[in-house]
Design a protein around this motif. Structure first.
Motif, PDB file in Angstrom:
ATOM      1  N   GLU A 247      -4.151 -14.164   4.875  1.00  0.00           N
ATOM      2  CA  GLU A 247      -3.406 -15.023   3.942  1.00  0.00           C
ATOM      3  C   GLU A 247      -2.953 -14.255   2.712  1.00  0.00           C
ATOM      4  O   GLU A 247      -1.812 -14.407   2.249  1.00  0.00           O
ATOM      5  N   ASN A 248      -3.813 -13.417   2.163  1.00  0.00           N
ATOM      6  CA  ASN A 248      -3.440 -12.644   0.979  1.00  0.00           C
ATOM      7  C   ASN A 248      -2.404 -11.574   1.305  1.00  0.00           C
ATOM      8  O   ASN A 248      -1.550 -11.262   0.472  1.00  0.00           O
ATOM      9  N   THR A 249      -2.475 -11.021   2.504  1.00  0.00           N
ATOM     10  CA  THR A 249      -1.481 -10.028   2.915  1.00  0.00           C
ATOM     11  C   THR A 249      -0.116 -10.697   3.105  1.00  0.00           C
ATOM     12  O   THR A 249       0.906 -10.161   2.673  1.00  0.00           O
ATOM     13  N   VAL A 250      -0.113 -11.864   3.740  1.00  0.00           N
ATOM     14  CA  VAL A 250       1.144 -12.603   3.898  1.00  0.00           C
ATOM     15  C   VAL A 250       1.746 -12.922   2.528  1.00  0.00           C
ATOM     16  O   VAL A 250       2.947 -12.751   2.297  1.00  0.00           O
ATOM     17  N   GLU A 251       0.909 -13.352   1.598  1.00  0.00           N
ATOM     18  CA  GLU A 251       1.373 -13.651   0.234  1.00  0.00           C
ATOM     19  C   GLU A 251       1.947 -12.399  -0.434  1.00  0.00           C
ATOM     20  O   GLU A 251       2.985 -12.445  -1.104  1.00  0.00           O
ATOM     21  N   ALA A 252       1.284 -11.260  -0.235  1.00  0.00           N
ATOM     22  CA  ALA A 252       1.757 -10.002  -0.820  1.00  0.00           C
ATOM     23  C   ALA A 252       3.088  -9.587  -0.206  1.00  0.00           C
ATOM     24  O   ALA A 252       3.984  -9.099  -0.921  1.00  0.00           O
ATOM     25  N   VAL A 253       3.245  -9.772   1.102  1.00  0.00           N
ATOM     26  CA  VAL A 253       4.501  -9.441   1.766  1.00  0.00           C
ATOM     27  C   VAL A 253       5.627 -10.304   1.202  1.00  0.00           C
ATOM     28  O   VAL A 253       6.713  -9.801   0.884  1.00  0.00           O
ATOM     29  N   LYS A 254       5.369 -11.595   1.063  1.00  0.00           N
ATOM     30  CA  LYS A 254       6.398 -12.493   0.506  1.00  0.00           C
ATOM     31  C   LYS A 254       6.777 -12.058  -0.904  1.00  0.00           C
ATOM     32  O   LYS A 254       7.948 -12.073  -1.283  1.00  0.00           O
ATOM     33  N   ARG A 255       5.786 -11.676  -1.686  1.00  0.00           N
ATOM     34  CA  ARG A 255       6.028 -11.216  -3.058  1.00  0.00           C
ATOM     35  C   ARG A 255       6.948 -10.000  -3.049  1.00  0.00           C
ATOM     36  O   ARG A 255       7.908  -9.918  -3.814  1.00  0.00           O
ATOM     37  N   CYS A 256       6.637  -9.046  -2.172  1.00  0.00           N
ATOM     38  CA  CYS A 256       7.457  -7.838  -2.082  1.00  0.00           C
ATOM     39  C   CYS A 256       8.860  -8.157  -1.587  1.00  0.00           C
ATOM     40  O   CYS A 256       9.844  -7.623  -2.107  1.00  0.00           O
ATOM     41  N   GLN A 257       8.959  -9.026  -0.603  1.00  0.00           N
ATOM     42  CA  GLN A 257      10.276  -9.392  -0.070  1.00  0.00           C
ATOM     43  C   GLN A 257      11.125 -10.132  -1.107  1.00  0.00           C
ATOM     44  O   GLN A 257      12.344 -10.088  -1.045  1.00  0.00           O
ATOM     45  N   ALA A 258      10.471 -10.785  -2.045  1.00  0.00           N
ATOM     46  CA  ALA A 258      11.197 -11.499  -3.106  1.00  0.00           C
ATOM     47  C   ALA A 258      11.622 -10.562  -4.230  1.00  0.00           C
ATOM     48  O   ALA A 258      12.205 -11.002  -5.224  1.00  0.00           O
ATOM     49  N   GLY A 259      11.313  -9.275  -4.091  1.00  0.00           N
ATOM     50  CA  GLY A 259      11.735  -8.309  -5.101  1.00  0.00           C
ATOM     51  C   GLY A 259      10.833  -8.250  -6.322  1.00  0.00           C
ATOM     52  O   GLY A 259      11.251  -7.790  -7.384  1.00  0.00           O
ATOM     53  N   GLU A 260       9.595  -8.719  -6.180  1.00  0.00           N
ATOM     54  CA  GLU A 260       8.678  -8.761  -7.324  1.00  0.00           C
ATOM     55  C   GLU A 260       7.862  -7.484  -7.495  1.00  0.00           C
ATOM     56  O   GLU A 260       6.941  -7.447  -8.305  1.00  0.00           O
ATOM     57  N   GLY A 261       8.172  -6.460  -6.724  1.00  0.00           N
ATOM     58  CA  GLY A 261       7.508  -5.174  -6.899  1.00  0.00           C
ATOM     59  C   GLY A 261       6.191  -5.054  -6.162  1.00  0.00           C
ATOM     60  O   GLY A 261       5.792  -5.939  -5.403  1.00  0.00           O
ATOM     61  N   PRO A 262       5.497  -3.955  -6.414  1.00  0.00           N
ATOM     62  CA  PRO A 262       4.270  -3.656  -5.683  1.00  0.00           C
ATOM     63  C   PRO A 262       3.083  -4.520  -6.124  1.00  0.00           C
ATOM     64  O   PRO A 262       3.103  -5.142  -7.186  1.00  0.00           O
ATOM     65  N   ILE A 263       2.062  -4.521  -5.271  1.00  0.00           N
ATOM     66  CA  ILE A 263       0.819  -5.249  -5.537  1.00  0.00           C
ATOM     67  C   ILE A 263      -0.339  -4.436  -4.957  1.00  0.00           C
ATOM     68  O   ILE A 263      -0.160  -3.676  -4.003  1.00  0.00           O
ATOM     69  N   PHE A 264      -1.502  -4.598  -5.551  1.00  0.00           N
ATOM     70  CA  PHE A 264      -2.702  -3.877  -5.129  1.00  0.00           C
ATOM     71  C   PHE A 264      -3.741  -4.898  -4.665  1.00  0.00           C
ATOM     72  O   PHE A 264      -4.099  -5.806  -5.419  1.00  0.00           O
ATOM     73  N   LEU A 265      -4.198  -4.752  -3.427  1.00  0.00           N
ATOM     74  CA  LEU A 265      -5.254  -5.614  -2.901  1.00  0.00           C
ATOM     75  C   LEU A 265      -6.505  -4.788  -2.641  1.00  0.00           C
ATOM     76  O   LEU A 265      -6.459  -3.778  -1.937  1.00  0.00           O
ATOM     77  N   GLU A 266      -7.600  -5.214  -3.222  1.00  0.00           N
ATOM     78  CA  GLU A 266      -8.902  -4.592  -2.985  1.00  0.00           C
ATOM     79  C   GLU A 266      -9.631  -5.455  -1.959  1.00  0.00           C
ATOM     80  O   GLU A 266      -9.925  -6.623  -2.206  1.00  0.00           O
ATOM     81  N   LEU A 267      -9.911  -4.882  -0.790  1.00  0.00           N
ATOM     82  CA  LEU A 267     -10.604  -5.601   0.266  1.00  0.00           C
ATOM     83  C   LEU A 267     -12.088  -5.240   0.197  1.00  0.00           C
ATOM     84  O   LEU A 267     -12.497  -4.142   0.557  1.00  0.00           O
ATOM     85  N   LEU A 268     -12.865  -6.175  -0.296  1.00  0.00           N
ATOM     86  CA  LEU A 268     -14.292  -5.948  -0.499  1.00  0.00           C
ATOM     87  C   LEU A 268     -15.029  -6.080   0.825  1.00  0.00           C
ATOM     88  O   LEU A 268     -14.986  -7.119   1.484  1.00  0.00           O
ATOM     89  N   THR A 269     -15.709  -5.012   1.232  1.00  0.00           N
ATOM     90  CA  THR A 269     -16.423  -4.991   2.503  1.00  0.00           C
ATOM     91  C   THR A 269     -17.661  -4.111   2.348  1.00  0.00           C
ATOM     92  O   THR A 269     -18.128  -3.899   1.226  1.00  0.00           O
ATOM     93  N   TYR A 270     -18.198  -3.620   3.442  1.00  0.00           N
ATOM     94  CA  TYR A 270     -19.423  -2.828   3.371  1.00  0.00           C
ATOM     95  C   TYR A 270     -19.392  -1.736   4.429  1.00  0.00           C
ATOM     96  O   TYR A 270     -18.945  -1.968   5.558  1.00  0.00           O
ATOM     97  N   ARG A 271     -19.867  -0.575   4.059  1.00  0.00           N
ATOM     98  CA  ARG A 271     -19.938   0.530   5.014  1.00  0.00           C
ATOM     99  C   ARG A 271     -21.234   0.410   5.806  1.00  0.00           C
ATOM    100  O   ARG A 271     -22.325   0.538   5.257  1.00  0.00           O
ATOM    101  N   ILE A 272     -21.105   0.143   7.092  1.00  0.00           N
ATOM    102  CA  ILE A 272     -22.300  -0.085   7.910  1.00  0.00           C
ATOM    103  C   ILE A 272     -22.797   1.177   8.599  1.00  0.00           C
ATOM    104  O   ILE A 272     -23.816   1.152   9.271  1.00  0.00           O
ATOM    105  N   THR A 273     -22.077   2.267   8.420  1.00  0.00           N
ATOM    106  CA  THR A 273     -22.538   3.547   8.946  1.00  0.00           C
ATOM    107  C   THR A 273     -22.554   4.546   7.803  1.00  0.00           C
ATOM    108  O   THR A 273     -22.041   4.274   6.726  1.00  0.00           O
ATOM    109  N   GLY A 274     -23.098   5.698   8.062  1.00  0.00           N
ATOM    110  CA  GLY A 274     -23.183   6.712   7.023  1.00  0.00           C
ATOM    111  C   GLY A 274     -21.832   7.292   6.670  1.00  0.00           C
ATOM    112  O   GLY A 274     -20.835   7.096   7.371  1.00  0.00           O
ATOM    113  N   HIS A 275     -21.808   8.010   5.557  1.00  0.00           N
ATOM    114  CA  HIS A 275     -20.588   8.670   5.100  1.00  0.00           C
ATOM    115  C   HIS A 275     -20.178   9.757   6.088  1.00  0.00           C
ATOM    116  O   HIS A 275     -19.012  10.074   6.221  1.00  0.00           O
ATOM    117  N   SER A 276     -21.150  10.318   6.775  1.00  0.00           N
ATOM    118  CA  SER A 276     -20.904  11.317   7.809  1.00  0.00           C
ATOM    119  C   SER A 276     -21.839  11.012   8.977  1.00  0.00           C
ATOM    120  O   SER A 276     -22.687  10.120   8.894  1.00  0.00           O
TER     121      SER A 276
END
Length: 165
Positions: free
Chosen positions: A54-83
């Protein structure tokens, strides 16, 4: 500055290598950093498939309307190690459990079943089909010849060096 239609996505898994992000920055939300670039920033539950959609669709509509870029932070968790050799001993067990219980690979299918969108059998059939596609793709890739040194520059544009006068 050009108001380009760009959606910047940051998958915030709460860690940078073995250090918790909260221990390395003063802001609670990475999305707030976007303000310093003049962009709207929004934090989204990255484990909620529908919220991300839903937030991605909203961001796409915003961009298509000429309102410029947007930044979305997707909060999640790393379930495996860094390496591969990282056992994640720095992640507290209670934190791991809380986030593992929100794993979208488990939660989303259960929500689809509970809401009557599909059955467990349909989920199982879909998973089997995807696994078969992955196995076929890996098999095709393994049959390909090893890359050569010339392949390093295939489809790579190198601008000519500036001349010094």
């Amino acid at each position: 500055i050009w108001d380009l239609p760009v959606i910047y996505l940051c998958e915030n898994n709460l860690y940078g290598a073995s250090t918790a992000a909260k221990d390395t920055m003063r802001l609670d939300r990475i999305a707030d950093r976007a303000l310093g670039c003049g962009l709207p920033g929004k934090q989204v539950d990255g484990n909620d498939v529908l919220e991300v959609y839903e937030n991605t669709v909203e961001a796409v509509k915003r961009c298509q309307a000429g309102e410029g870029p947007i930044f979305l932070e997707l909060l999640t968790y790393r379930i495996t190690g860094h390496s591969r050799r990282d056992p994640c001993h720095y992640q507290p067990d209670d934190e791991k459990k809380a986030w593992f219980d929100k794993d979208p690979i488990l939660v989303f299918p259960a929500a689809l079943i509970a809401s009557g969108v599909c059955t467990q059998q349909e989920i199982d059939k879909l998973r089997t089909g995807v696994e078969q596609q992955i196995e076929a793709a890996v098999g095709r890739a393994q049959q390909e010849p090893e890359p050569t040194l010339d392949d390093l520059t295939t489809d790579v544009f190198c601008a000519p060096a500036a001349s010094v006068s």
